[in-house]
Design an enzyme around this catalytic site. Sequence first.
Site, PDB file in Angstrom:
ATOM      1  N   TRP A 167      65.576  16.416  90.857  1.00  0.00           N
ATOM      2  CA  TRP A 167      66.303  15.721  91.921  1.00  0.00           C
ATOM      3  C   TRP A 167      67.807  15.748  91.664  1.00  0.00           C
ATOM      4  CZ3 TRP A 167      63.392  14.858  95.941  1.00  0.00           C
ATOM      5  CH2 TRP A 167      62.062  14.488  95.795  1.00  0.00           C
ATOM      6  N   CYS A 178      59.867  10.634  99.529  1.00  0.00           N
ATOM      7  CA  CYS A 178      58.784  10.302  98.602  1.00  0.00           C
ATOM      8  C   CYS A 178      58.022   9.042  99.034  1.00  0.00           C
ATOM      9  CB  CYS A 178      59.397  10.101  97.214  1.00  0.00           C
ATOM     10  SG  CYS A 178      58.216   9.482  96.014  1.00  0.00           S
ATOM     11  N   ARG A 194      58.031  15.197  83.818  1.00  0.00           N
ATOM     12  CA  ARG A 194      58.645  15.504  85.105  1.00  0.00           C
ATOM     13  C   ARG A 194      59.489  14.310  85.527  1.00  0.00           C
ATOM     14  NH1 ARG A 194      55.972  15.286  90.251  1.00  0.00           N
ATOM     15  NH2 ARG A 194      54.121  14.620  89.105  1.00  0.00           N
ATOM     16  N   VAL A 195      60.696  14.612  85.956  1.00  0.00           N
ATOM     17  CA  VAL A 195      61.633  13.556  86.385  1.00  0.00           C
ATOM     18  C   VAL A 195      61.255  13.115  87.798  1.00  0.00           C
ATOM     19  CG1 VAL A 195      64.039  13.162  87.046  1.00  0.00           C
ATOM     20  CG2 VAL A 195      63.493  14.365  84.913  1.00  0.00           C
ATOM     21  N   THR A 196      60.896  11.847  87.954  1.00  0.00           N
ATOM     22  CA  THR A 196      60.405  11.398  89.261  1.00  0.00           C
ATOM     23  C   THR A 196      61.215  10.215  89.807  1.00  0.00           C
ATOM     24  OG1 THR A 196      58.806   9.905  88.186  1.00  0.00           O
ATOM     25  CG2 THR A 196      58.016  12.102  88.775  1.00  0.00           C
ATOM     26  N   VAL A 197      61.104  10.036  91.095  1.00  0.00           N
ATOM     27  CA  VAL A 197      61.599   8.834  91.769  1.00  0.00           C
ATOM     28  C   VAL A 197      60.378   7.985  92.102  1.00  0.00           C
ATOM     29  CG1 VAL A 197      63.733   9.696  92.779  1.00  0.00           C
ATOM     30  CG2 VAL A 197      61.574  10.160  93.942  1.00  0.00           C
ATOM     31  N   TYR A 257      47.729  14.393  97.294  1.00  0.00           N
ATOM     32  CA  TYR A 257      48.303  15.284  96.267  1.00  0.00           C
ATOM     33  C   TYR A 257      47.209  16.036  95.530  1.00  0.00           C
ATOM     34  CZ  TYR A 257      52.973  13.416  96.918  1.00  0.00           C
ATOM     35  OH  TYR A 257      54.191  13.097  97.451  1.00  0.00           O
TER      36      TYR A 257
END
Length: 373
Positions: A94, A61, A139-142, A205
């Site tokens: 993730w 990422c 949304r689960v993000t890093v 993106y």
Amino acid sequence: MLAVLKKNILGKMKAQFEKEQSRSGEFQRQEDAFRDWISRDGSTGYPAVAERYHLYISLACPWASRTLIARKLLGLEQIIGLTVVDPVRDERGWAFRDPNSGSNGGTRSREPFASTDPINGFHFLAEAYELTDPKFDGRVTVPVLWDKQRRRIVNNCEDDICRMFNDAFRALALNKEIDLFPKDIAAEQQKLSDFIYDKINNGVYKAGFTTRQHAYERACNQLFDALDQLEERLARSRYLFGTRVVETDWRLFCTLIRFDVVYYIHFKCSLRRILDYQNLQGYLIDLYQHDGIAETVDFDHIKRHYYMTHETINLLFPLAQSLISLGNMDVPGSAPGSTRLACYASPARTFCVPRPAETGAVDCAGQGKVRHG
Ligand SMILES: N[C@@H](CCC(=O)N[C@@H](CS)C(=O)NCC(=O)O)C(=O)O
């Protein structure tokens, strides 16, 4: 060809992240959900102390990698722990799975697998979000900066995390002389960072995740216009702000290093490669060689994540040059040999890159006949 694509495919095209798609098909990134602040004096409820916070990232990422770079450059490795997620994510988000371990049945397997998270034993990063806010439905993000004491996410915004590493943790940093946000250029730096975020970091993106031809072309053209501008800036300056390297350089680096390997192909940002830009390419190689940086770049994770995670990617018609090289030419109207251009023809337009790259790209369309050298 385009008409057929439009009729048969575009109408049914599935967005990568449906909730983040505008009605006109643009990718509209969700806001970062957790923005609490770590302070030197602890007045924010989160004091900057050693070994209390843990950073969860993906090496694939670009956003998370910027926090990894800040941690490395400042020398905060002993102060803030780190866990890297499996580069391939499925609909569960993730996962803390070892991609090199054969014993877990492999990525996307439903079989139980050993957690690689030494802090909480999480199997999925979603568990950190759930513990922090059980109602979180985004949304689960890093990246994620986790507070081990309060057992919650402090912050999941890379801009904030880099800033806190630089400011709040400075007293604990090994490399106290590193300043990624120098005060004397603060306003100018913020302006350039915003521009790079919108047109380049997020620009790739916007091109890659849109479902509409028009939105894709707009994002792609804006992206390359921005790269052309920076190419020009770097003809006059070794780094974005002269001789010192600041956070804005690392923000640009994180996109440039992924560009030719991923964005050019996978996101169809295919007008030019970074390799085609003399100054940007030199700058990229220069930054890559800074102490400790190469070890933050993992092309295996980068490729595995992008190419194996996004199972649906747009089927739009790429703005590629098709690269029919027309060879080197003179600028129309100039003395023969005075300014040389390398020219390419594509179905969309004729495109010329100055040699040496001193100015931005030139669109040769409508300039009459160019002279072959
Ligand atoms: N915080 C960043 C975005 C972070 C982000 O989107 N990270 C990506 C990885 S590059 C992610 O975690 N994606 C989750 C997914 O693909 O489901 C921002 O708002 O600009």
